[in-house]
Design a protein around this motif. Sequence first.
Motif, short mmCIF file in Angstrom:
data_model
loop_
_atom_site.label_atom_id
_atom_site.label_comp_id
_atom_site.label_asym_id
_atom_site.label_seq_id
_atom_site.Cartn_x
_atom_site.Cartn_y
_atom_site.Cartn_z
N THR A 12 0.81 -1.05 0.05
CA THR A 12 -0.09 0.00 0.04
C THR A 12 0.88 1.21 -0.01
OG1 THR A 12 -1.80 -1.18 1.30
CG2 THR A 12 -1.74 1.40 1.19
N PRO A 13 0.68 2.23 -0.98
CA PRO A 13 1.51 3.42 -1.00
C PRO A 13 1.31 4.20 0.37
CG PRO A 13 0.20 3.29 -2.57
CD PRO A 13 -0.25 2.28 -1.81
N ARG A 14 2.52 4.71 0.87
CA ARG A 14 2.44 5.49 2.13
C ARG A 14 2.62 7.01 1.98
NH1 ARG A 14 4.58 0.49 3.14
NH2 ARG A 14 3.96 -0.80 4.89
N THR A 15 2.64 7.40 0.75
CA THR A 15 2.92 8.63 0.47
C THR A 15 2.07 9.20 -0.52
OG1 THR A 15 4.80 8.66 -1.30
CG2 THR A 15 5.51 8.76 1.06
N ARG A 20 0.33 8.48 -6.38
CA ARG A 20 0.10 8.70 -7.81
C ARG A 20 0.58 7.92 -8.75
NH1 ARG A 20 1.34 13.86 -5.59
NH2 ARG A 20 3.64 13.86 -5.95
N THR A 21 1.84 7.11 -8.42
CA THR A 21 2.59 6.32 -9.08
C THR A 21 1.65 5.06 -9.22
OG1 THR A 21 4.65 7.16 -8.22
CG2 THR A 21 4.39 4.91 -9.24
N LEU A 26 -2.34 1.55 -12.59
CA LEU A 26 -3.38 1.16 -12.81
C LEU A 26 -4.07 1.77 -14.21
CD1 LEU A 26 -4.89 0.96 -9.16
CD2 LEU A 26 -4.47 -0.85 -10.51
N SER A 27 -3.92 2.98 -14.22
CA SER A 27 -4.41 3.73 -15.54
C SER A 27 -3.93 3.01 -16.78
CB SER A 27 -4.36 5.10 -15.38
OG SER A 27 -5.19 5.68 -14.43
N GLY A 51 5.13 5.53 -17.98
CA GLY A 51 6.25 6.39 -17.74
C GLY A 51 7.00 6.05 -16.14
N CYS A 52 6.98 4.84 -15.98
CA CYS A 52 7.46 4.34 -14.54
C CYS A 52 8.63 3.57 -14.94
CB CYS A 52 6.46 3.55 -13.70
SG CYS A 52 5.07 4.75 -13.09
N ALA A 53 9.61 3.28 -14.01
CA ALA A 53 10.58 2.27 -14.11
C ALA A 53 10.04 0.94 -13.82
CB ALA A 53 11.73 2.61 -13.27
#
Length: 204
Positions: A12-15, A20-21, A26-27, A51-53
């Motif tokens: 789960t994202p913590r920030t 946003r990433t 998901l999009s 646009g992610c690594a």
Amino acid sequence: MTAGAPAKDDKTPRTARGERTRRALLSAAAEEFGEKGFHDGSISGITRRAGCALGSFYTYFDSKDDIFRALVNDMSGQVRDYVSPRIAQARDGIDAERIGLLSFLEFARAHKEIYRIIDEAEFVDQAAYRAHYENTASRMAARLAKAAARGDVRADVEDVHAWAIMGMNVFLGLRYGVWDDSRPAEQIAAIANALVERGIGRAD
């Protein structure tokens, strides 16, 4: 794992940046799977669209199956979040079903990939596929029960009615949302709602 213990591998994202990433992934997955399908879609295709690594993908998801499962749940939630506030403005229980279909048609026209993704979930992740429809029908059944309590619809509405209306909406969304979106959504919703009113409307 003991009850109440944190998940062993909590992704789960913590920030806000992390959220946003994850949202971007998901999009991108919706685009990738919507265009290519699950089997031909790839993690590299998702990260390229986002646009992610590649490493960022594995920060939030374990595998292609994992992000697909999350995507089905996310899209189901998007439909709920789009439709529910609009239904809340309905005049009565019958009008709520008209607005529900109208809102779903609007959503399906803007997110045509939802049909391919949900349909493939039947074979990729049966549990996510079933949960999507069961949760939708449960919300609809609860809405009809409240309408019956107010006297907006027949007192004997039940789960079968919810599934019947949902089934109608699903195929109307396919026909007039995905295959051909040229006909006014308001017109489609009005015609279908006349059937609903004659079927579960009050006898008087």
